[in-house]
Write an enzyme that holds these catalytic residues in place. Structure first.
Site, PDB file in Angstrom:
ATOM      1  CG  HIS A 207     -10.070  97.197 -40.781  1.00 53.66           C
ATOM      2  ND1 HIS A 207     -11.284  97.570 -40.284  1.00 53.66           N
ATOM      3  CD2 HIS A 207      -9.716  98.172 -41.652  1.00 53.66           C
ATOM      4  CE1 HIS A 207     -11.660  98.704 -40.834  1.00 53.66           C
ATOM      5  NE2 HIS A 207     -10.721  99.102 -41.665  1.00 53.66           N
TER       6      HIS A 207
HETATM    7  N1  UDP Z   1     -17.405  94.635 -45.387  1.00 54.68           N
HETATM    8  C1  UDP Z   1     -17.617  93.547 -46.205  1.00 54.68           C
HETATM    9  N2  UDP Z   1     -17.087  92.343 -45.834  1.00 54.68           N
HETATM   10  C2  UDP Z   1     -16.383  92.154 -44.682  1.00 54.68           C
HETATM   11  C3  UDP Z   1     -16.188  93.288 -43.838  1.00 54.68           C
HETATM   12  C4  UDP Z   1     -16.696  94.520 -44.223  1.00 54.68           C
HETATM   13  O1  UDP Z   1     -18.252  93.656 -47.245  1.00 54.68           O
HETATM   14  O2  UDP Z   1     -15.923  91.045 -44.424  1.00 54.68           O
HETATM   15  C5  UDP Z   1     -17.949  95.933 -45.796  1.00 54.68           C
HETATM   16  C6  UDP Z   1     -18.880  96.564 -44.804  1.00 54.68           C
HETATM   17  O3  UDP Z   1     -20.192  96.070 -44.969  1.00 54.68           O
HETATM   18  C7  UDP Z   1     -18.765  98.029 -45.142  1.00 54.68           C
HETATM   19  C8  UDP Z   1     -17.330  98.169 -45.603  1.00 54.68           C
HETATM   20  O4  UDP Z   1     -16.882  96.841 -45.909  1.00 54.68           O
HETATM   21  O5  UDP Z   1     -19.617  98.373 -46.214  1.00 54.68           O
HETATM   22  C9  UDP Z   1     -16.468  98.755 -44.535  1.00 54.68           C
HETATM   23  O6  UDP Z   1     -15.135  98.691 -44.936  1.00 54.68           O
HETATM   24  P1  UDP Z   1     -13.930  98.616 -43.927  1.00 54.68           P
HETATM   25  O7  UDP Z   1     -14.411  98.144 -42.604  1.00 54.68           O
HETATM   26  O8  UDP Z   1     -12.869  97.809 -44.600  1.00 54.68           O
HETATM   27  O9  UDP Z   1     -13.371 100.098 -43.895  1.00 54.68           O
HETATM   28  P2  UDP Z   1     -13.814 101.422 -43.127  1.00 54.68           P
HETATM   29  O10 UDP Z   1     -15.284 101.618 -43.324  1.00 54.68           O
HETATM   30  O11 UDP Z   1     -13.429 101.287 -41.703  1.00 54.68           O
HETATM   31  O12 UDP Z   1     -13.022 102.492 -43.802  1.00 54.68           O
END
Ligand code: UDP
Length: 356
Positions: A207
């Site tokens: 993403h």
């Molecule tokens: N997550 C979720 N469902 C999904 C994809 C990710 O619950 O379909 C959770 C994942 O387990 C983690 C968090 O979202 O706890 C990560 O968020 P994201 O990847 O959107 O953002 P980043 O961590 O890169 O800022």
């Protein structure tokens, strides 16, 4: 009683808030006011986390979503200012590195309300990433900086932030993983619905703007995951931004099994039983480690460098022709056991410091 206004808006922030909100309430000395900017707003990216993680309903919902960075951040500044002006909390609490983090910190600082930043000090040293700019500004505007790791603490010290303002409390996502582990374990059977077996599939997420908004990189990621899927099933809960960008670039998956974004508990069940996780998410890299699953990070750099050092994670450039091979080579490659993210009591430490 102190009032703390928490500003959140994106999926990973709802997860980070869960253990901290509970710990703030447990102090008996803090009233938390939850402000949801609306950055992520629909059932799959927002509501499901409030329900599953037992978060209180937001006290304020600013309903801002869509638009470019300027329009979105500008709208947040405009709508947040009167809310904080009226509320006059003792402190504003922000998390991570999104536009909601930046807006919360900036509005508070301009109103002379002290700011605390959870997950402070992370650096990719890549200023082309919007997240990097958001976190640098949020750290500069905060007078309480809660870091997850030694590396993050050192980054802040190197930038000249006073040691007295930095509190290395550990990582609140580890707290969340522990607190919800039983609930997540009860979802383990969901693999049947995707026709995969424990330890015999790759879980992927994509993403980051640097991957989705560059059609060459996106194409290589799609082609590489398709190549991996010839060898082992690949599951991909797909982020709305990625769906949109793939459509615009005329890309689609054939073998990779995609699904709408899943809730936290289903995600934990999918992560913990995967053979390998391939991701450009910050949070998912850490969760792979919590569940002792080898991870390939679809980026040129990571903020969570300790995972690479420990051998649990390896970087794979999204433009590399070797991407599929790197993912397949990670199968069965465990790293060294260590605990760089604290003891699972980070939220309590944060709450105690805020209550003082
Ligand atoms: N997550 C979720 N469902 C999904 C994809 C990710 O619950 O379909 C959770 C994942 O387990 C983690 C968090 O979202 O706890 C990560 O968020 P994201 O990847 O959107 O953002 P980043 O961590 O890169 O800022």
């Amino acid at each position: 009683m102190k009032t703390i206004a928490t500003v959140v808006g994106a999926r990973p922030q709802f997860i980070k808030v869960a253990p901290v909100s509970k710990a703030l309430a447990d102090t008996g000395a803090i009233k938390e006011v939850l402000i949801h900017t609306g950055q992520h707003f629909d059932a799959g990216m927002s509501d499901v986390f409030f329900e599953e993680l037992g978060l209180p309903k937001p006290d304020h919902h600013l309903e801002i979503h869509g638009g470019g960075h300027g329009a979105m951040t500008g709208a947040m500044l405009q709508k947040l200012e009167p809310v904080l002006e009226e509320l006059r909390p003792d402190r504003v609490l922000v998390y991570g590195d999104t536009n909601s983090t930046l807006a919360g910190a900036l509005v508070a600082a301009k109103l002379h309300i002290p700011v605390a930043h959870v997950e402070a000090g992370l650096r990719s040293f890549n200023r082309l990433m919007p997240e990097e700019l958001n976190r640098i500004v949020a750290d500069q505007l905060s007078d309480l900086l809660f870091t997850s790791t030694d590396v993050a603490t050192k980054n802040l010290e190197r930038e000249g932030i006073a040691k007295s303002q930095i509190f290395q409390v550990g990582d609140v996502m580890y707290d969340a993983a522990l607190q919800f582990s039983d609930a997540a374990a009860s979802r383990r059977g969901l693999l049947d619905s995707y026709s995969v077996e424990p330890g015999r599939y790759v879980l992927a997420t994509v993403h980051r703007a640097e991957n989705t908004d560059d059609s060459g990189r996106l194409r290589n990621i799609v082609t590489s995951l398709e190549a991996v899927a010839k060898e082992i099933p690949v599951l991909l809960p797909i982020h709305p931004r990625t769906t949109g960008r793939m459509k615009a670039a005329g890309l689609s998956f054939e073998r990779v099994r995609t699904m709408p974004p899943v809730g936290y508990l289903d995600m934990a069940a999918l992560e913990s039983q995967a053979a390998v996780i391939a991701t450009d998410s910050g949070g998912v890299q850490k969760e792979a480690f919590f569940y002792k699953v080898p991870c390939v990070t679809l980026r040129d750099e990571t903020e969570w460098v300790e995972l690479v050092d420990l051998g649990w994670n390896r970087l794979a450039s999204p433009s590399s022709p070797d991407l599929a091979r790197t993912i397949l080579q990670a199968l069965g490659r465990q790293g060294t056991h260590a605990q760089p993210y604290g003891d699972g009591k980070s939220a309590r430490a944060i709450a105690q410091i805020l209550a003082r």
